[in-house]
Design a protein around this motif. Structure first.
Motif, PDB file in Angstrom:
ATOM      1  N   UNK A 151      15.230 -22.838  -9.432  1.00  3.15           N
ATOM      2  CA  UNK A 151      15.160 -21.927  -9.476  1.00  3.15           C
ATOM      3  C   UNK A 151      15.827 -21.040 -11.213  1.00  3.15           C
ATOM      4  N   UNK A 152      15.987 -22.082 -11.682  1.00  7.14           N
ATOM      5  CA  UNK A 152      16.379 -21.245 -13.076  1.00  7.14           C
ATOM      6  C   UNK A 152      16.156 -22.608 -14.378  1.00  7.14           C
ATOM      7  N   UNK A 153      15.802 -23.537 -13.677  1.00 12.81           N
ATOM      8  CA  UNK A 153      15.096 -24.123 -14.942  1.00 12.81           C
ATOM      9  C   UNK A 153      13.493 -24.518 -14.316  1.00 12.81           C
ATOM     10  N   UNK A 154      12.572 -24.677 -15.685  1.00  8.59           N
ATOM     11  CA  UNK A 154      11.060 -24.436 -15.524  1.00  8.59           C
ATOM     12  C   UNK A 154      11.187 -25.584 -15.602  1.00  8.59           C
ATOM     13  N   UNK A 155       9.510 -26.037 -15.061  1.00 13.14           N
ATOM     14  CA  UNK A 155       8.525 -27.973 -15.621  1.00 13.14           C
ATOM     15  C   UNK A 155       7.550 -26.861 -15.642  1.00 13.14           C
ATOM     16  N   UNK A 156       6.522 -28.028 -17.108  1.00 10.21           N
ATOM     17  CA  UNK A 156       6.137 -27.941 -17.161  1.00 10.21           C
ATOM     18  C   UNK A 156       4.277 -28.127 -16.727  1.00 10.21           C
ATOM     19  N   UNK A 157       3.421 -27.395 -16.774  1.00  5.63           N
ATOM     20  CA  UNK A 157       2.752 -27.192 -15.618  1.00  5.63           C
ATOM     21  C   UNK A 157       1.495 -27.024 -15.803  1.00  5.63           C
ATOM     22  N   UNK A 158       0.391 -26.950 -15.732  1.00  5.51           N
ATOM     23  CA  UNK A 158      -1.270 -26.650 -15.755  1.00  5.51           C
ATOM     24  C   UNK A 158      -1.706 -25.711 -14.392  1.00  5.51           C
ATOM     25  N   UNK A 159      -2.822 -24.866 -15.360  1.00  4.96           N
ATOM     26  CA  UNK A 159      -3.015 -23.876 -13.699  1.00  4.96           C
ATOM     27  C   UNK A 159      -3.841 -23.308 -13.681  1.00  4.96           C
ATOM     28  N   UNK A 160      -5.257 -24.025 -12.580  1.00  2.98           N
ATOM     29  CA  UNK A 160      -6.669 -23.163 -12.315  1.00  2.98           C
ATOM     30  C   UNK A 160      -7.019 -22.515 -11.256  1.00  2.98           C
ATOM     31  N   UNK A 161      -7.197 -22.279 -11.418  1.00  2.00           N
ATOM     32  CA  UNK A 161      -7.114 -20.429 -10.634  1.00  2.00           C
ATOM     33  C   UNK A 161      -8.789 -20.566 -10.364  1.00  2.00           C
ATOM     34  N   UNK A 162      -9.391 -20.606  -9.135  1.00  2.00           N
ATOM     35  CA  UNK A 162     -10.767 -20.823  -8.197  1.00  2.00           C
ATOM     36  C   UNK A 162     -10.747 -18.987  -7.771  1.00  2.00           C
ATOM     37  N   UNK A 163     -11.795 -17.856  -7.855  1.00  2.00           N
ATOM     38  CA  UNK A 163     -12.455 -17.336  -6.883  1.00  2.00           C
ATOM     39  C   UNK A 163     -13.809 -17.162  -7.082  1.00  2.00           C
ATOM     40  N   UNK A 164     -14.356 -16.260  -5.946  1.00  2.00           N
ATOM     41  CA  UNK A 164     -15.468 -16.128  -5.603  1.00  2.00           C
ATOM     42  C   UNK A 164     -16.023 -15.526  -6.401  1.00  2.00           C
TER      43      UNK A 164
END
Length: 414
Positions: free
Chosen positions: A45-58
């Motif tokens: 909870x101290x070190x960030x990890x690179x990521x991709x984020x995809x959000x899908x909504x109605x």
């Protein structure tokens, strides 16, 4: 001035607000797919990890795809429970599910809360009371590196910002009264201190970097507020403190039996230069609702009794309640404060179950199927619908009980 986070209205290509569409989608459950670099596990909870984020909504206008970083968050929720909460920092500011643009977002696991509604209820009450900078909730089902990890609450990170706590970036102050961030449990930090009058653990959340001179000034201003409260001179307090926000803040803590006031933990206040201190934003209520601390490492047990009290039957003397810092109770010496406290309760008591609860339950009607999938992923031996019914009954009984308790508070001595 209305300081409340507003539920964001959508704007179509002609510039007209599509409020009905946005309002309907507030309650819908969206999906979030998170993929970390090289499918790395999130272990800190101290070190960030690179990521991709995809959000899908109605609501297609709310779909989002971008990159950022992710890490764990929380204290007991990170340490004790298998379903983990997370903090996401996007690389570019973005509106997520209709909320104001920002880089920082929180995914609350709600593992301890068998209703998935405890924070949502409090945020709903806070919004209805027009309290300052109340968070919003969006329910999402999350997949992490292809693994379904359940139903989460997405909400804003509490921080300075245009769509967050909109204080002045240069001169505004945001503090938390929090044992975990304070000098006893986080002695290595340089942005925390013990308050001089009530010996409360204080952490400076904004500014991000605090010089020695700034920290000393914050200590001085905090001491001025504490001294005024200790003296319970209403006119003196009113010059420094937004008393109506404090009354609403404390009514909510007692309504949901949030014993974190005693520590204290997750209690925020803020101010701008040459303005009053104001309580808020509201945060973290899964330790309320008569949580059974005897099962805190497994969680999920609530609603045993509606008759337990945080402030007691006489808040000033902590009679029948917790010994909370006098910061939260010494104003009950003031006859004017007590009268205003009772008047405010009378103004909202009938609305709690008639208005605020239905507005909260609207989320549950939409997330029911997702809650079933979450329970299959994280079995806790509790039925979501049954626990929601217990919560409703507990709150109904609670309001009726508090009517007698609050109306019979001693009138004060000053």
């Amino acid at each position: 001035m209305n300081l409340v986070f507003t539920r964001c209205a959508e704007v179509d290509v002609n510039g007209e607000e599509d409020e009905k569409t946005a309002e309907a989608n507030i309650y819908k459950v969206a999906t979030i797919d998170i993929t970390t670099a090289n499918n790395a596990e999130i272990e800190s909870k101290e070190i960030y990890t690179d990521c991709s984020v995809e959000v899908r909504s109605e609501h297609e206008k709310w779909n989002y795809s971008g990159t950022g970083r992710i890490r764990g968050r929380g204290n007991s929720t990170w340490l004790w429970y298998p379903k983990k909460p997370f903090r996401i920092k996007l690389n570019e500011k973005a509106s997520v599910l209709g909320l104001g643009e920002n880089k920082d977002w929180v995914l609350l696991a709600d593992y301890r809360d068998p209703t998935h509604l405890m924070n949502t209820f409090v945020f709903t009450v806070g919004q209805q009371l027009e309290m300052p900078y109340v968070n919003n909730i969006r329910y999402v089902e999350v997949t992490l590196n292809g693994d379904y990890i359940g139903l989460y609450s997405l909400t804003e990170q509490i921080e300075e910002g245009k769509s967050r706590v909109a204080i002045n970036e240069e001169t505004g102050l945001l503090l938390s009264l929090d044992a975990d961030d304070g000098p006893e449990l986080a002695p290595e930090e340089t942005d925390n201190f013990w308050s001089s009058v009530y010996h409360m653990p204080v952490c400076v959340k904004h500014p991000d970097i605090v010089s020695d001179a700034q920290l000393q000034q914050i200590k001085t201003e905090m001491a001025q507020l504490e001294t005024a409260i200790k003296n319970a001179s209403y006119s003196e307090v009113e010059q420094l403190f937004d008393v109506p926000s404090f009354i609403d803040f404390m009514l909510i803590q007692e309504l949901v039996y949030n014993v974190e006031v005693a520590a204290p933990r997750s209690m925020y206040l803020f101010k701008d230069e040459n303005s009053k201190w104001t309580m808020g934003p509201l945060w973290d209520f899964d330790a309320g609702f008569d949580f059974d601390w005897g099962t805190m490492y497994t969680g999920h047990n609530y609603f045993r009794s509606h008759r337990e009290l945080v402030l007691g039957t006489s808040p000033l003397h902590h009679t029948g309640g917790y010994v909370v810092p006098g910061f939260f109770t010494d104003l009950f010496k003031s006859k004017q404060f007590v009268a205003e406290y009772k008047t405010r309760w009378l103004a909202i008591e009938d609305k709690i179950m008639a208005d605020y609860w239905p507005a909260t339950y609207a989320y549950a009607e939409e997330f029911a199927e997702a809650a079933t999938r979450d329970a299959a992923r994280w079995p806790i031996g509790k039925d979501n619908e049954t626990e929601i019914q217990r919560m409703q009954q507990w709150l109904t009984n609670r309001v009726n009980y508090l009517n007698t308790v609050i109306n019979n508070y001693p009138e004060g001595t000053n």
